[in-house]
Motif scaffolding. Sequence first.
Motif, PDB file in Angstrom:
ATOM      1  N   MET A 189      33.587  41.156  20.126  1.00  0.00           N
ATOM      2  CA  MET A 189      34.351  41.382  21.399  1.00  0.00           C
ATOM      3  C   MET A 189      33.656  40.392  22.091  1.00  0.00           C
ATOM      4  O   MET A 189      32.352  40.076  22.527  1.00  0.00           O
ATOM      5  N   ALA A 190      34.782  39.475  22.839  1.00  0.00           N
ATOM      6  CA  ALA A 190      34.185  38.227  23.613  1.00  0.00           C
ATOM      7  C   ALA A 190      34.626  38.415  25.009  1.00  0.00           C
ATOM      8  O   ALA A 190      35.640  38.868  25.450  1.00  0.00           O
ATOM      9  N   GLU A 191      33.761  38.191  26.085  1.00  0.00           N
ATOM     10  CA  GLU A 191      34.039  37.889  27.489  1.00  0.00           C
ATOM     11  C   GLU A 191      34.869  36.629  27.301  1.00  0.00           C
ATOM     12  O   GLU A 191      35.007  35.709  26.617  1.00  0.00           O
ATOM     13  N   GLN A 192      35.795  36.435  28.494  1.00  0.00           N
ATOM     14  CA  GLN A 192      36.891  35.443  28.628  1.00  0.00           C
ATOM     15  C   GLN A 192      36.332  34.636  29.779  1.00  0.00           C
ATOM     16  O   GLN A 192      36.064  35.167  30.800  1.00  0.00           O
ATOM     17  N   ARG A 193      36.382  33.412  29.683  1.00  0.00           N
ATOM     18  CA  ARG A 193      36.292  32.360  30.775  1.00  0.00           C
ATOM     19  C   ARG A 193      37.589  32.497  31.502  1.00  0.00           C
ATOM     20  O   ARG A 193      38.688  32.211  30.929  1.00  0.00           O
ATOM     21  N   LEU A 194      37.417  32.722  32.834  1.00  0.00           N
ATOM     22  CA  LEU A 194      38.717  33.039  33.600  1.00  0.00           C
ATOM     23  C   LEU A 194      39.576  31.640  33.490  1.00  0.00           C
ATOM     24  O   LEU A 194      39.041  30.542  33.940  1.00  0.00           O
ATOM     25  N   ASP A 195      40.830  31.917  33.309  1.00  0.00           N
ATOM     26  CA  ASP A 195      41.815  30.701  33.485  1.00  0.00           C
ATOM     27  C   ASP A 195      43.041  31.168  34.498  1.00  0.00           C
ATOM     28  O   ASP A 195      43.746  32.246  34.193  1.00  0.00           O
ATOM     29  N   ALA A 196      43.334  30.481  35.622  1.00  0.00           N
ATOM     30  CA  ALA A 196      44.487  30.954  36.342  1.00  0.00           C
ATOM     31  C   ALA A 196      45.676  31.067  36.028  1.00  0.00           C
ATOM     32  O   ALA A 196      46.474  31.670  36.371  1.00  0.00           O
ATOM     33  N   ASP A 197      45.932  30.110  34.911  1.00  0.00           N
ATOM     34  CA  ASP A 197      47.300  30.130  34.159  1.00  0.00           C
ATOM     35  C   ASP A 197      47.258  31.130  33.097  1.00  0.00           C
ATOM     36  O   ASP A 197      48.666  31.321  32.746  1.00  0.00           O
ATOM     37  N   SER A 198      46.343  31.978  32.689  1.00  0.00           N
ATOM     38  CA  SER A 198      46.283  33.158  32.043  1.00  0.00           C
ATOM     39  C   SER A 198      46.967  34.269  32.752  1.00  0.00           C
ATOM     40  O   SER A 198      46.068  34.575  33.764  1.00  0.00           O
ATOM     41  N   ARG A 199      48.123  34.591  32.826  1.00  0.00           N
ATOM     42  CA  ARG A 199      48.551  35.504  34.001  1.00  0.00           C
ATOM     43  C   ARG A 199      49.785  36.395  33.727  1.00  0.00           C
ATOM     44  O   ARG A 199      50.521  36.320  32.714  1.00  0.00           O
TER      45      ARG A 199
END
Length: 568
Positions: free
Chosen positions: A409-419
Amino acid sequence: MSIHDLRTFPSGTNFRADIALIGGGPVGITIARELSKSRCRVLLIESGGPDFCQEHQVLNAVENVGEPIARAGAEPLGRGYNGGLAWLNDVAPFELRNRTLGGSSHTWIGKCASFDEIDFERRPWLPVSGWPMTRENLSPALAKAADLLNLGPNVYDESLYRLLRTPPRGFDFDADLLRPFFWQFSHERDRRGEPMRFSRMARDLDAPNVDVLSRATVTAINLDRDARRVISLDIRAVEGVHATVQAATVVLCTGGIENARLLLASNAVMKSGVGNSRDVVGRYLADHPRAAIARFVGPDINKLAGHFNFYGLSHQGRPHFYLHGMRLSPHVQRRDGLVNCAAYPVQVHAAGDPWAAVKRLMQGGSTRLFGDLATALRSPGLLAQGAFRRLVQKRGMLHRSDELRFDVMAEQRLDADSRVTLSEQRDLFGTPLPRVNWKIGEAEVESIKRLAHALSSQFVRNGLPAPRLAAWIAENDDGKAVFTDMAHPSCTTRMGTDPSVSVVDPDAMVHGVEGLFIAGSSVFPTPGHANPTLMALALAIRLADHLKARNERRSVVELRRQVAATGR
């Protein structure tokens, strides 16, 4: 605590409370529990009923426009957001979100861990990272949350070794590359093996100041003319009853998708949605991409299962077991700009596993009595070894298995377009469905590959078998990578001090909207790599403490105002 049904009230009823909690899942129930027997009048509003009912599940539908996924029962086609079930770019019920009192605790397995210290840090290689608190600041609330969940000590790294009856064998793993990580499992105090069910906790709660309004879906948050505070909530029953709720304080506890959806859909005063003047609500949608990265078969299974299994300890007179896995070290994350991720063992038990047969026999659930007896009698050595490990060594039992794999299970790098945005499609109340566009980035993929190769090399270095790596990792072909989500949506109403990249302040109040708070994983500034429930409940307990203090201050101010007005 009294449980009421909206359908028994006439349309147009106006309910009043000091604090209205929207959502009767683990977070809402925890806040209600913390506020019990206080001087606050609390109304907990739950969309479903006291018991599971399929008619309310249709309200969990989402329109998925994210990365493609597979249909149930088919081979995976690729990545995608499915909320725990497999669907293909279609309107799908978000099945692991349960519209009933107790919420998602009806379908979880109880897996818990806290975030690491690095998860709270501002990490220059990860945009908008950093929490407005440290893990140490949150430690008292984490301890209370662990006690509520019937967990052992909040220790999830190598320092757990000194507490275990028989710790894992000392490995010569490169500490700059890999670190041990553990998970534990919440279960009912009087039902060993049964995950904690919050519906039961709610029913048993002795709280004369708390009422539950069931079968009541909040369809709108109504603001005053200046959009500075909440004046009421619109609520509806599937059967057509409609009513309003007035409360000085409102807390959204409906989950990472629905919290954002409700803010966006409440657009009568603010056309972009409540708290969304900076277009942040619903952005930064994160989950935990999951993948199988390494497999073992045959005799190699027991060689690994002897070390990566459950380890027990006694805490406050109760037994607790921790699952042993591995994570990327903070050093390699900082050095190479990676995200946090951890791998845990999953055993696929064989049809002839004697311990499974014994369990069925003891529980009276065996449909093949003589076959299970024969299976158990054929393996006296394995049963004796397992009993010794469990009863004496406080370790997980060895099973006869077809496969042992490591999932990540991985953390995600935040992406403003993932919404999360609003769909043109609507539910039966006329509210737009949430439109989910979940994205997985290169940072997650690279971090997972690095963890897989590190595990393989370090196993061999320590005389353990080398795993069979997933084909896409072994061939270094990211295009073949297969991920599913963990139904852990987070960060869509993230917490922070800067309104341009956050929705709530460090006290979890929506920027610019007095008395409107949000609880749950949607306020996580970053998603971490661990299961969210323990962290969400710790933040809920922290918020409840703030609400109690805030209500006391309001009471004092109101008393002074009355004294000034009457002269007494």
